[in-house]
Design a protein around this motif. Structure first.
Motif, PDB file in Angstrom:
ATOM      1  N   GLN A 121       0.884  -1.132   0.090  1.00 45.61           N
ATOM      2  CA  GLN A 121       0.544  -0.277  -0.252  1.00 45.61           C
ATOM      3  C   GLN A 121       0.515   1.142  -0.097  1.00 45.61           C
ATOM      4  O   GLN A 121       0.540   2.314  -0.509  1.00 45.61           O
ATOM      5  N   ALA A 122       1.541   1.352   0.732  1.00 47.35           N
ATOM      6  CA  ALA A 122       2.794   2.647   0.832  1.00 47.35           C
ATOM      7  C   ALA A 122       3.770   2.531  -0.587  1.00 47.35           C
ATOM      8  O   ALA A 122       3.779   3.753  -1.034  1.00 47.35           O
ATOM      9  N   ILE A 124       2.336   2.101  -3.522  1.00 46.43           N
ATOM     10  CA  ILE A 124       1.782   2.426  -3.959  1.00 46.43           C
ATOM     11  C   ILE A 124       1.757   4.327  -3.935  1.00 46.43           C
ATOM     12  O   ILE A 124       1.300   4.859  -4.836  1.00 46.43           O
ATOM     13  N   GLN A 125       1.305   4.512  -2.850  1.00 45.01           N
ATOM     14  CA  GLN A 125       0.883   6.240  -2.711  1.00 45.01           C
ATOM     15  C   GLN A 125       2.077   6.412  -2.834  1.00 45.01           C
ATOM     16  O   GLN A 125       2.064   7.861  -2.799  1.00 45.01           O
ATOM     17  N   GLU A 126       3.118   6.306  -1.851  1.00 47.27           N
ATOM     18  CA  GLU A 126       4.490   7.298  -2.346  1.00 47.27           C
ATOM     19  C   GLU A 126       5.634   6.773  -3.424  1.00 47.27           C
ATOM     20  O   GLU A 126       5.734   7.856  -3.558  1.00 47.27           O
ATOM     21  N   GLY A 128       4.240   5.339  -6.336  1.00 44.56           N
ATOM     22  CA  GLY A 128       2.871   5.613  -7.530  1.00 44.56           C
ATOM     23  C   GLY A 128       2.961   4.019  -8.821  1.00 44.56           C
ATOM     24  O   GLY A 128       2.826   4.313  -9.735  1.00 44.56           O
TER      25      GLY A 128
END
Length: 150
Positions: A121-122, A124-126, A128
Motif C-alpha cells: 500500500q505504501a 502505491i501511495q508513495e 505511484g
C-alpha cells in the motif's frame, strides 16, 4: 476456480495479470527444485524476476531495488521512514514510471502477511506503482500459489 483464473479476474488490468500468471507458471515448471527444496525467498524471487522479463521486455525487472531516482527508497513519514527493499519490481529505472511491485512469501513462512500488505500500500501511495501483488507460494510440495491479493 483455480488460482490463475482468480488472479487474472482480480486485477484491474488483465493483461498485466496474465503476464504475472505466465511467469509464475514458468517458475513452477522450470524452477520447481527451488520450491521443493525450500530455497531462500531471494532465490525464488530472483527466478520470478527472470521469468517476468519474458513478458515485460520494455521494462526493467529488479529484485530488492532500493532506489527512488538516486536516493534510497523509504516508506513512511519523517522519523518513522524506513528503507524498503521490494521483492520484485517492474519499472523504468531512475524515473517515476513504476508498473508493478510484487511481495512474495513462501507458504511455510511463520510471518504474517500484514506487513507485506502495508508495504505494498505504501509503495502505491508513495511511489505511484500502478499495480501491487502479494503472493504466497507453496514450498516442500508441488509448487502452486496458495494465496494472493492485488
Amino acid at each position: 476456480m483455480p488460482w490463475a483464473a482468480k488472479m487474472v479476474q482480480g486485477c484491474r488490468d488483465r493483461e498485466i495479470a496474465a503476464h504475472v500468471v505466465a511467469a509464475l507458471r514458468r517458475l513452477f515448471e522450470h524452477d520447481r527444485q527451488l520450491l521443493r527444496a525450500d530455497a531462500s525467498e531471494r532465490a525464488i524471487t530472483a527466478r520470478l524476476a527472470h521469468h517476468l522479463q519474458e513478458y515485460f521486455r520494455d521494462w526493467h525487472i529488479d529484485c530488492e531495488y532500493n532506489r527512488h531516482g538516486l536516493d534510497p527508497k523509504r516508506i513512511g513519514i519523517g522519523e518513522d521512514a524506513q528503507l524498503v527493499f521490494p521483492d520484485v519490481i517492474v519499472h523504468h529505472r531512475q524515473t517515476d514510471d513504476n508498473l508493478l511491485v510484487v511481495e512474495l512469501k513462501k507458504g511455510n513462512s511463520p510471518a504474517t502477511d500484514e506487513r507485506d500488505h502495508l508495504k505494498l500500500q505504501a509503495m502505491i501511495q508513495e511511489f505511484g506503482y500502478r499495480h501491487a501483488l502479494f503472493v504466497r507460494v507453496r514450498v516442500n510440495a508441488e509448487p502452486t500459489v496458495s494465496a494472493f491479493q492485488w
